[in-house]
Motif scaffolding. Sequence first.
Motif, PDB file in Angstrom:
ATOM      1  N   LEU A 136       0.760  -1.340   0.083  1.00 31.87           N
ATOM      2  CA  LEU A 136       0.574  -0.632  -0.191  1.00 31.87           C
ATOM      3  C   LEU A 136       0.682   1.598  -0.129  1.00 31.87           C
ATOM      4  O   LEU A 136       0.443   2.670   0.092  1.00 31.87           O
ATOM      5  CB  LEU A 136      -1.356  -0.028   1.071  1.00 31.87           C
ATOM      6  N   ASP A 137       2.094   0.968  -0.745  1.00 29.74           N
ATOM      7  CA  ASP A 137       2.648   2.479  -0.276  1.00 29.74           C
ATOM      8  C   ASP A 137       2.463   3.142  -1.848  1.00 29.74           C
ATOM      9  O   ASP A 137       1.372   2.804  -2.488  1.00 29.74           O
ATOM     10  CB  ASP A 137       4.320   1.532  -1.261  1.00 29.74           C
ATOM     11  N   GLY A 138       2.352   4.641  -1.156  1.00 33.73           N
ATOM     12  CA  GLY A 138       2.030   5.691  -1.387  1.00 33.73           C
ATOM     13  C   GLY A 138       0.682   5.490  -1.835  1.00 33.73           C
ATOM     14  O   GLY A 138       0.095   6.553  -2.395  1.00 33.73           O
ATOM     15  N   ILE A 139       0.075   5.375  -0.561  1.00 30.13           N
ATOM     16  CA  ILE A 139      -1.977   5.278  -0.707  1.00 30.13           C
ATOM     17  C   ILE A 139      -2.252   6.361   0.344  1.00 30.13           C
ATOM     18  O   ILE A 139      -1.576   5.476   1.758  1.00 30.13           O
ATOM     19  CB  ILE A 139      -2.300   3.907  -0.487  1.00 30.13           C
ATOM     20  N   ASP A 140      -3.066   7.360   0.252  1.00 28.04           N
ATOM     21  CA  ASP A 140      -3.560   8.389   1.241  1.00 28.04           C
ATOM     22  C   ASP A 140      -4.793   6.849   2.105  1.00 28.04           C
ATOM     23  O   ASP A 140      -6.099   7.464   1.568  1.00 28.04           O
ATOM     24  CB  ASP A 140      -3.802   9.356   0.577  1.00 28.04           C
ATOM     25  N   LEU A 141      -3.848   6.343   3.073  1.00 22.54           N
ATOM     26  CA  LEU A 141      -5.233   5.378   3.754  1.00 22.54           C
ATOM     27  C   LEU A 141      -6.350   6.041   4.622  1.00 22.54           C
ATOM     28  O   LEU A 141      -7.062   5.787   4.875  1.00 22.54           O
ATOM     29  CB  LEU A 141      -4.677   4.754   4.774  1.00 22.54           C
ATOM     30  N   LYS A 142      -5.692   7.807   5.679  1.00 23.51           N
ATOM     31  CA  LYS A 142      -7.122   8.092   5.502  1.00 23.51           C
ATOM     32  C   LYS A 142      -8.006   8.420   4.930  1.00 23.51           C
ATOM     33  O   LYS A 142      -8.866   9.323   5.525  1.00 23.51           O
ATOM     34  CB  LYS A 142      -6.102   9.031   7.158  1.00 23.51           C
ATOM     35  N   SER A 143      -7.722   8.754   3.443  1.00 23.35           N
ATOM     36  CA  SER A 143      -9.009   9.433   2.497  1.00 23.35           C
ATOM     37  C   SER A 143      -9.825   7.678   2.721  1.00 23.35           C
ATOM     38  O   SER A 143     -10.488   8.603   1.529  1.00 23.35           O
ATOM     39  CB  SER A 143      -8.158  10.242   1.428  1.00 23.35           C
ATOM     40  N   LEU A 144      -9.111   7.308   2.628  1.00 21.66           N
ATOM     41  CA  LEU A 144      -9.756   5.727   2.262  1.00 21.66           C
ATOM     42  C   LEU A 144     -12.029   5.482   3.422  1.00 21.66           C
ATOM     43  O   LEU A 144     -11.059   5.425   4.489  1.00 21.66           O
ATOM     44  CB  LEU A 144      -9.483   4.935   2.274  1.00 21.66           C
ATOM     45  N   ASP A 145     -12.630   4.861   3.037  1.00 20.71           N
ATOM     46  CA  ASP A 145     -13.230   3.684   4.115  1.00 20.71           C
ATOM     47  C   ASP A 145     -13.159   2.526   3.914  1.00 20.71           C
ATOM     48  O   ASP A 145     -12.862   1.785   2.721  1.00 20.71           O
ATOM     49  CB  ASP A 145     -14.900   4.556   2.953  1.00 20.71           C
ATOM     50  N   LEU A 146     -12.681   2.031   5.122  1.00 15.84           N
ATOM     51  CA  LEU A 146     -11.722   1.474   5.180  1.00 15.84           C
ATOM     52  C   LEU A 146     -12.501   0.170   6.194  1.00 15.84           C
ATOM     53  O   LEU A 146     -12.173  -0.769   6.619  1.00 15.84           O
ATOM     54  CB  LEU A 146     -10.619   1.350   6.211  1.00 15.84           C
ATOM     55  N   LYS A 147     -13.969   0.680   6.162  1.00 12.58           N
ATOM     56  CA  LYS A 147     -15.278  -0.145   6.454  1.00 12.58           C
ATOM     57  C   LYS A 147     -15.323  -1.672   6.504  1.00 12.58           C
ATOM     58  O   LYS A 147     -15.571  -1.717   5.828  1.00 12.58           O
ATOM     59  CB  LYS A 147     -16.369   0.447   6.757  1.00 12.58           C
ATOM     60  N   GLY A 148     -14.658  -2.538   7.378  1.00 19.70           N
ATOM     61  CA  GLY A 148     -15.353  -3.737   7.278  1.00 19.70           C
ATOM     62  C   GLY A 148     -13.933  -4.395   6.307  1.00 19.70           C
ATOM     63  O   GLY A 148     -13.861  -5.758   5.445  1.00 19.70           O
TER      64      GLY A 148
ATOM     65  N   ARG B 100      -0.020   5.324  11.736  1.00 18.89           N
ATOM     66  CA  ARG B 100       0.540   6.613  11.177  1.00 18.89           C
ATOM     67  C   ARG B 100      -0.222   7.573  11.026  1.00 18.89           C
ATOM     68  O   ARG B 100       0.575   8.772  11.045  1.00 18.89           O
ATOM     69  CB  ARG B 100       2.142   6.254  11.096  1.00 18.89           C
ATOM     70  N   SER B 101      -0.562   7.309   9.320  1.00 22.61           N
ATOM     71  CA  SER B 101      -1.139   8.664   8.716  1.00 22.61           C
ATOM     72  C   SER B 101      -2.423   8.964   9.409  1.00 22.61           C
ATOM     73  O   SER B 101      -2.191  10.001   9.014  1.00 22.61           O
ATOM     74  CB  SER B 101      -2.296   7.908   7.606  1.00 22.61           C
ATOM     75  N   LEU B 102      -2.792   8.885  10.581  1.00 23.35           N
ATOM     76  CA  LEU B 102      -3.796   9.439  11.136  1.00 23.35           C
ATOM     77  C   LEU B 102      -3.097  10.370  12.391  1.00 23.35           C
ATOM     78  O   LEU B 102      -3.462  10.977  13.224  1.00 23.35           O
ATOM     79  CB  LEU B 102      -4.385   8.515  12.136  1.00 23.35           C
ATOM     80  N   GLY B 103      -2.035  10.667  12.511  1.00 19.30           N
ATOM     81  CA  GLY B 103      -1.048  11.396  13.528  1.00 19.30           C
ATOM     82  C   GLY B 103      -0.250  10.384  14.777  1.00 19.30           C
ATOM     83  O   GLY B 103      -0.017  11.150  15.615  1.00 19.30           O
ATOM     84  N   ALA B 104      -0.401   9.116  15.165  1.00 21.82           N
ATOM     85  CA  ALA B 104      -0.552   8.193  15.769  1.00 21.82           C
ATOM     86  C   ALA B 104       1.120   8.111  15.801  1.00 21.82           C
ATOM     87  O   ALA B 104       2.269   7.694  15.070  1.00 21.82           O
ATOM     88  CB  ALA B 104      -1.156   7.104  16.300  1.00 21.82           C
ATOM     89  N   LYS B 105       1.545   8.457  17.616  1.00 25.73           N
ATOM     90  CA  LYS B 105       3.055   7.745  17.192  1.00 25.73           C
ATOM     91  C   LYS B 105       3.648   6.092  18.212  1.00 25.73           C
ATOM     92  O   LYS B 105       2.785   5.743  18.801  1.00 25.73           O
ATOM     93  CB  LYS B 105       3.745   8.390  18.142  1.00 25.73           C
TER      94      LYS B 105
END
Length: 85
Positions: A53-65, A78-83
């Motif tokens: 999934l390199d280079g994909i903006d995961l936070k912009s996707l609906d990952l439900k289910g 990490r994409s959501l800002g968590a450490k």
Amino acid sequence: VNLARQDLRGIRFVEADMLGCNLQKSNLRGADLSRVRLTQCKLEGADLRDAKLDGIDLKSLDLKGVRIDMEQAVLLARSLGAKVD
């Protein structure tokens, strides 16, 4: 494009434009989705474990289910800002 419920394991989709594609309940295990445009894709129930999934903006996707593995979960956090330690 409707690719719902398809077996897409191991396929190389690098840099593909899959804007609005229906991937619901598809098996994408081990697929290379590097830099793929997944904007507005329907992913509910898809299996993304071991997919690249390199280079994909995961936070912009609906990952439900969506099924993801531990490495992808860390990438998402990490994409959501968590450490992650």
